[in-house]
Design an enzyme around this catalytic site. Structure first.
Site: not given
Length: 339
Positions: A131, A156
């Site tokens: 990501s 995350y």
């Protein structure tokens, strides 16, 4: 070069997994998809995607949980996967602030099960979703895979950085070819309901206000989902090899002596959030009522992808304009929800 014909896609009923599975099927690959169909967001949307995938002649599906090591091992034992594309994960920066344990279970424990299965079954290429959030506190633009990413600002992001480290370990120890993909703000039809485009479109069409964080001054490298899956499909046969020029004295984070690579997949053209909202307003024919708010914990003010490595490797650069991508999404949304 090894032939890649039989592919496993994890998270196949998810947003990117759905589009990727359709793409790979269209290219003639035999695709096995797995998903746990959890209720992080509306399960009916996942089932709608899955209903479309089930119509594909070269697709099979199994409902599996990545954290279930026994089930994953059985899946690999019963199939000979040439490549594995791991898209299954607990997504969402903001959700990680309120439910951190979900990220360890799926993004770390689940990914370890995939690595172990690939290792023991001699998988030819493991591609996995990282990501843009791994860039964290970095401010040098555009974000480059050659820069260190050691300051995540959400769990995350930390879990995705951990995936990259875990993959390198398996590439080094077991000669497993791994490719990590740092996605930049993916959007498009069948998108996730927790993402900005979905939230904004829904609220605008219903006449409700939208929350605009960082007072609209955020910039995002919005990347259309078709560009994402085109890049992934081109990378499938490009299993990396170790770089003989790689040096531990001047270590490049994007490559290694081991068969390991990292790529950004982004539109390479940051757009201010207020401009993004203007495009939605123009397409829907309605003005948004904006609720301006400060930058949220875990968010970064700007993302901007350097995609030169991707361009050199697969001769492709994401380039879909937001005017086209947003229009396609709003058309899908109105058709899907009969608005």
């Amino acid at each position: 070069m090894r032939s890649f014909e039989n592919i496993l896609v994890t998270g196949a009923a998810g947003f990117i997994g759905f589009h990727l599975t359709k793409k790979l099927s269209g290219l003639g690959y035999q695709v096995t998809g797995i998903d746990n169909l959890n209720d992080y967001y509306d399960v009916s949307l996942k089932n709608s995607r899955l209903a479309i995938l089930r119509e594909l002649p070269n697709f099979t599906f199994g409902q599996l949980e990545l954290a279930d090591g026994r089930a994953i091992n059985e899946l690999f034992s019963n199939n000979a996967f040439d490549a594995v594309i791991n898209l299954a994960a607990q997504a969402g920066v903001r959700y990680s602030l309120i439910n951190p344990h979900a990220y360890l279970q799926s993004n770390l424990h689940g990914f370890l099960n995939i690595l172990e299965a690939c290792r023991h079954n001699k998988t030819g290429h493991l591609i996995y979703a990282s990501s843009s959030s791994v860039y964290g506190a970095n401010r040098k633009m555009p974000f480059s895979v050659h820069d260190n990413v050691d300051h995540p600002i959400s769990l995350y992001a930390a879990s995705k950085k951990a995936n990259e480290l875990m993959a390198h370990t398996y590439s080094s120890l077991y000669d497993l070819p791994t490719t990590g993909l740092r996605f930049f703000t993916v959007y498009g039809p069948f998108g996730r309901p927790d993402m900005a485009l979905f939230l904004f479109t829904k609220a605008i069409l219903e006449g409700r206000p939208i929350d605009v964080f960082n007072n609209g001054k955020m910039k995002r490298d919005f990347t259309y989902v078709d560009d994402i899956v085109e890049a992934i499909s081109r990378l499938v046969p490009k299993a990396p090899a170790g770089d003989p020029k790689w040096s531990g004295f001047t270590p490049d984070p994007s490559s290694s002596f081991a068969p390991y690579r990292l790529y950004n997949i982004g539109n390479n053209k940051p757009v201010e959030l207020l401009r993004f909202i203007e495009v939605i307003e123009a397409k829907t024919g309605r003005k948004a009522v904006k609720n301006f708010l400060p930058l949220q914990d875990g968010d970064v003010p700007e993302t901007y992808a350097d995609v030169e490595d991707l361009m050199r490797e697969v001769d492709f650069r994401p380039s879909t304009p937001i005017e086209v991508g947003v229009s396609n999404f709003v058309d899908w949304y109105r058709d899907y929800y009969k608005i």
